[in-house]
Write a protein that holds these residues in place. Structure first.
Motif, PDB file in Angstrom:
ATOM      1  N   SER A 429       0.807  -1.220   0.000  1.00 16.16           N
ATOM      2  CA  SER A 429       0.000   0.000   0.000  1.00 16.16           C
ATOM      3  C   SER A 429       0.841   1.271   0.000  1.00 16.16           C
ATOM      4  CB  SER A 429      -0.936   0.004   1.213  1.00 16.16           C
ATOM      5  OG  SER A 429      -0.180  -0.024   2.421  1.00 16.16           O
ATOM      6  N   SER A 430       2.107   1.143   0.426  1.00 20.20           N
ATOM      7  CA  SER A 430       2.984   2.313   0.418  1.00 20.20           C
ATOM      8  C   SER A 430       3.673   2.509  -0.929  1.00 20.20           C
ATOM      9  CB  SER A 430       4.056   2.165   1.511  1.00 20.20           C
ATOM     10  OG  SER A 430       4.992   1.142   1.177  1.00 20.20           O
ATOM     11  N   GLY A 431       3.508   1.570  -1.841  1.00 20.90           N
ATOM     12  CA  GLY A 431       4.137   1.659  -3.150  1.00 20.90           C
ATOM     13  C   GLY A 431       5.468   0.946  -3.244  1.00 20.90           C
ATOM     14  N   GLU A 432       5.925   0.319  -2.143  1.00 18.57           N
ATOM     15  CA  GLU A 432       7.197  -0.403  -2.180  1.00 18.57           C
ATOM     16  C   GLU A 432       7.069  -1.644  -3.052  1.00 18.57           C
ATOM     17  OE1 GLU A 432       8.754  -1.584   1.581  1.00 18.57           O
ATOM     18  OE2 GLU A 432      10.434  -2.698   0.701  1.00 18.57           O
ATOM     19  N   VAL A 433       8.008  -1.851  -3.958  1.00 14.71           N
ATOM     20  CA  VAL A 433       7.990  -3.012  -4.837  1.00 14.71           C
ATOM     21  C   VAL A 433       8.429  -4.246  -4.055  1.00 14.71           C
ATOM     22  CG1 VAL A 433       8.907  -4.057  -6.935  1.00 14.71           C
ATOM     23  CG2 VAL A 433       8.455  -1.601  -6.875  1.00 14.71           C
ATOM     24  N   LEU A 434       7.558  -5.266  -4.036  1.00 10.60           N
ATOM     25  CA  LEU A 434       7.821  -6.494  -3.301  1.00 10.60           C
ATOM     26  C   LEU A 434       8.335  -7.619  -4.193  1.00 10.60           C
ATOM     27  CD1 LEU A 434       4.561  -6.632  -1.134  1.00 10.60           C
ATOM     28  CD2 LEU A 434       6.779  -5.674  -0.484  1.00 10.60           C
ATOM     29  N   TRP A 435       7.850  -7.631  -5.428  1.00  7.36           N
ATOM     30  CA  TRP A 435       8.063  -8.852  -6.227  1.00  7.36           C
ATOM     31  C   TRP A 435       7.774  -8.554  -7.688  1.00  7.36           C
ATOM     32  CZ3 TRP A 435       3.611 -12.809  -6.633  1.00  7.36           C
ATOM     33  CH2 TRP A 435       4.024 -13.990  -7.243  1.00  7.36           C
ATOM     34  N   VAL A 436       8.640  -9.057  -8.582  1.00  8.99           N
ATOM     35  CA  VAL A 436       8.356  -9.072 -10.009  1.00  8.99           C
ATOM     36  C   VAL A 436       8.163 -10.546 -10.366  1.00  8.99           C
ATOM     37  CG1 VAL A 436       9.130  -8.435 -12.316  1.00  8.99           C
ATOM     38  CG2 VAL A 436       9.815  -7.038 -10.356  1.00  8.99           C
ATOM     39  N   PRO A 437       6.910 -11.016 -10.437  1.00  9.13           N
ATOM     40  CA  PRO A 437       6.629 -12.446 -10.581  1.00  9.13           C
ATOM     41  C   PRO A 437       7.421 -13.125 -11.686  1.00  9.13           C
ATOM     42  CG  PRO A 437       4.595 -11.258 -10.177  1.00  9.13           C
ATOM     43  CD  PRO A 437       5.666 -10.220 -10.360  1.00  9.13           C
ATOM     44  N   SER A 438       7.949 -14.302 -11.355  1.00  7.56           N
ATOM     45  CA  SER A 438       8.739 -15.156 -12.249  1.00  7.56           C
ATOM     46  C   SER A 438      10.158 -14.646 -12.465  1.00  7.56           C
ATOM     47  CB  SER A 438       8.067 -15.346 -13.617  1.00  7.56           C
ATOM     48  OG  SER A 438       7.015 -16.264 -13.522  1.00  7.56           O
ATOM     49  N   LEU A 439      10.447 -13.416 -12.015  1.00  6.75           N
ATOM     50  CA  LEU A 439      11.776 -12.853 -12.284  1.00  6.75           C
ATOM     51  C   LEU A 439      12.607 -12.690 -11.009  1.00  6.75           C
ATOM     52  CD1 LEU A 439      10.891 -10.176 -14.994  1.00  6.75           C
ATOM     53  CD2 LEU A 439      11.519 -12.578 -15.294  1.00  6.75           C
ATOM     54  N   ARG A 440      12.240 -11.761 -10.140  1.00  4.06           N
ATOM     55  CA  ARG A 440      13.027 -11.489  -8.947  1.00  4.06           C
ATOM     56  C   ARG A 440      12.130 -11.149  -7.761  1.00  4.06           C
ATOM     57  NH1 ARG A 440      18.493 -10.686 -10.169  1.00  4.06           N
ATOM     58  NH2 ARG A 440      18.775 -10.932  -7.922  1.00  4.06           N
ATOM     59  N   LYS A 441      12.671 -11.384  -6.548  1.00  2.44           N
ATOM     60  CA  LYS A 441      11.958 -11.066  -5.312  1.00  2.44           C
ATOM     61  C   LYS A 441      12.712  -9.982  -4.541  1.00  2.44           C
ATOM     62  CE  LYS A 441      10.516 -15.896  -4.728  1.00  2.44           C
ATOM     63  NZ  LYS A 441      10.388 -17.017  -3.782  1.00  2.44           N
ATOM     64  N   SER A 442      11.961  -9.300  -3.695  1.00  2.00           N
ATOM     65  CA  SER A 442      12.595  -8.268  -2.867  1.00  2.00           C
ATOM     66  C   SER A 442      13.075  -8.861  -1.546  1.00  2.00           C
ATOM     67  CB  SER A 442      11.607  -7.147  -2.574  1.00  2.00           C
ATOM     68  OG  SER A 442      10.687  -7.549  -1.580  1.00  2.00           O
TER      69      SER A 442
END
Length: 463
Positions: A429-442
């Motif tokens: 909800s704060s806009g922080e990127v958590l995950w790009v599915p299938s590619l990379r995780k935070s």
């Protein structure tokens, strides 16, 4: 007793014929082993010619291979033709993006089809029973199924050039276990049936005992509900079909159009079914992610006072309203940007042909790959959002120091330019990127599951 109940059920529904050749799906568990044994006994009266099919999905290594050997040995001892195969379903999951249960079912039924063709068989007999029926109906209602899907498992249905029939829907699990005990059968047991990580198991272990305490004959009532609902649905569909000619403006698998006014003049119950018929026609076989929610969305689109609006559905179907017409098209290749709130728990269909399935779980009973994401529920700043990439997006990568541009991740992973515009980026909800599915995780992903803690578990799955 099981024998009387099933024999009566066979006659009432005209499921099997004298001298018929049958393919029986046998896993080695109580349900399918009891079914095979029962058919052997009745076969002496009715002359059934039985072929057994077994699929080892290779989920449980040597243990599941021993299931195959067990069924093979049983067939050899009783002079029954045996057809068995081992299929690495995990490889197919990686290739197709399907869930483990859906992938296993797809490959199992593919093998059944091949064996029916090989042996010239018209009937596939399966061991689904009354408790399975209760679980299926409740699961589908909970998921938001519509139409005949709410009726659960059909007693018989077309399959390839023949039929699938299920004689054991007349009995419950305890009847089957009692049958195995009386006849000295020692079926194989699958420990995964006790795992709470599967939704069906949760219904089986938590909901069914409650229903059985309320009414010991619950399975009979659910089966009657299933059959009556299916009959009612068939009648309403026939009424709807009789009115569809005036609704179609253009009819093509790739691009169709309808008259909105004519559809909305139908009774409400027929409107829903008209929309379902349209979607059935376009998809051929509806994706699992297509539910009553999508029918509602189309109706809301029709009632929207704006003359133009659109929806993006699974597998790239664009539903576009333009004044008195609605167009359905698979020809659109570039959906607009999106910003979708994730249903937690639930499933959120994305415009790129994938969906994100979210659930609350305990511990680490889940797959761990770039197509999954796990985080403590208490640490999740909800709502979680799936959206398209925005300029300046960065993510703190798991296992590394510092952040990286999402644009650079796409470049490093060699994602084609045409796919980058619709690739999802999951943020909190704060806009922080958590995950790009299938590619990379935070770095926000949990390191290990703790059985004492509740997690949000996300899966990126092809629709």
């Amino acid at each position: 007793m099981l024998e009387k109940k099933v024999t009566k059920y066979l006659k009432e529904h005209n499921l099997l014929q004298v001298g018929e050749k049958l393919l029986v799906g046998v896993s080695g568990g109580p349900d399918s082993l009891a079914l095979l044994h029962f058919l052997q006994g009745t076969g002496s009266q009715f002359g059934y010619n039985i072929v057994v099919a077994h699929v080892d999905h290779m989920f449980r290594g040597e243990e599941s291979y021993e299931d195959l050997l067990f069924v093979e040995k049983y067939c050899e001892e009783h002079s029954i033709v045996f057809e068995g195969t081992r299929i690495n379903v995990n490889d197919y999951i990686d290739e197709s993006g399907q869930s483990s249960q859906t992938a296993a079912r797809t490959l199992r039924y593919r093998f059944y089809k091949e064996m029916m063709e090989k042996h010239g068989i018209q009937k596939l007999v399966l061991g689904h029973h009354g408790d399975d029926q209760i679980e299926t109906i409740l699961m589908r209602l909970t998921r938001g199924a519509s139409g005949a899907a709410r009726a659960g498992i059909p007693v018989k249905r077309p399959f390839e050039h023949g039929q699938i029939v299920r004689p054991f829907l007349a009995v419950e699990k305890q009847d089957i276990l009692d049958y195995c005990g009386r006849h000295g059968l020692t079926p194989r047991l699958d420990p995964s049936n006790e795992k709470g990580s599967y939704s069906r198991n949760r219904f089986r272990l938590s909901v069914l005992p409650f229903l059985k305490r309320e009414n010991i004959k619950a399975h009979e009532h659910f089966q009657r509900f299933s059959e009556e609902l299916r009959e009612d649905e068939e009648l309403l569909l026939e009424l709807t079909k009789s009115k569809m000619e005036g609704i179609w403006a253009k009819q093509s698998k790739l691009e169709s159009a309808i008259h909105i006014k004519e559809l909305m003049e139908m009774p409400n119950s027929l409107q829903r079914r008209a929309i379902q018929l349209i979607l059935n026609y376009l998809y051929g076989e509806n994706p699992e992610s297509l539910t009553a929610k999508h029918t509602t969305q189309i109706k809301e689109l029709f009632m929207n006072p704006d003359p133009s609006a659109e929806l993006h559905f699974p597998k790239g179907l664009l539903v576009k309203k333009s004044y008195d017409f609605c167009m359905f098209s698979f020809l659109q290749t570039k959906p607009k940007t999106y910003y979708l709130k994730l249903e937690v728990p639930g499933e959120t269909v994305l415009p790129n042909g994938y969906k994100i399935k979210a659930q609350y779980i305990k511990g680490s009973s889940c797959r761990n790959s770039n197509s999954t994401f796990l985080m403590p529920a208490h640490a999740a700043s909800q709502p979680l959002i799936a959206r398209t990439r925005e300029d300046g997006d960065r993510m703190y990568l798991k296992g590394l120091h510092g952040s990286k541009k999402i644009k650079d991740i796409f470049i490093n992973e060699k994602i084609p330019i045409e796919k980058r515009g619709t690739w999802p980026v999951v943020v909190d909800s704060s806009g922080e990127v958590l995950w790009v599915p299938s590619l990379r995780k935070s770095s926000r992903e949990a390191e290990n599951g703790d059985d004492q803690q509740i997690y949000i578990y996300l899966e990126y799955i092809k629709v």
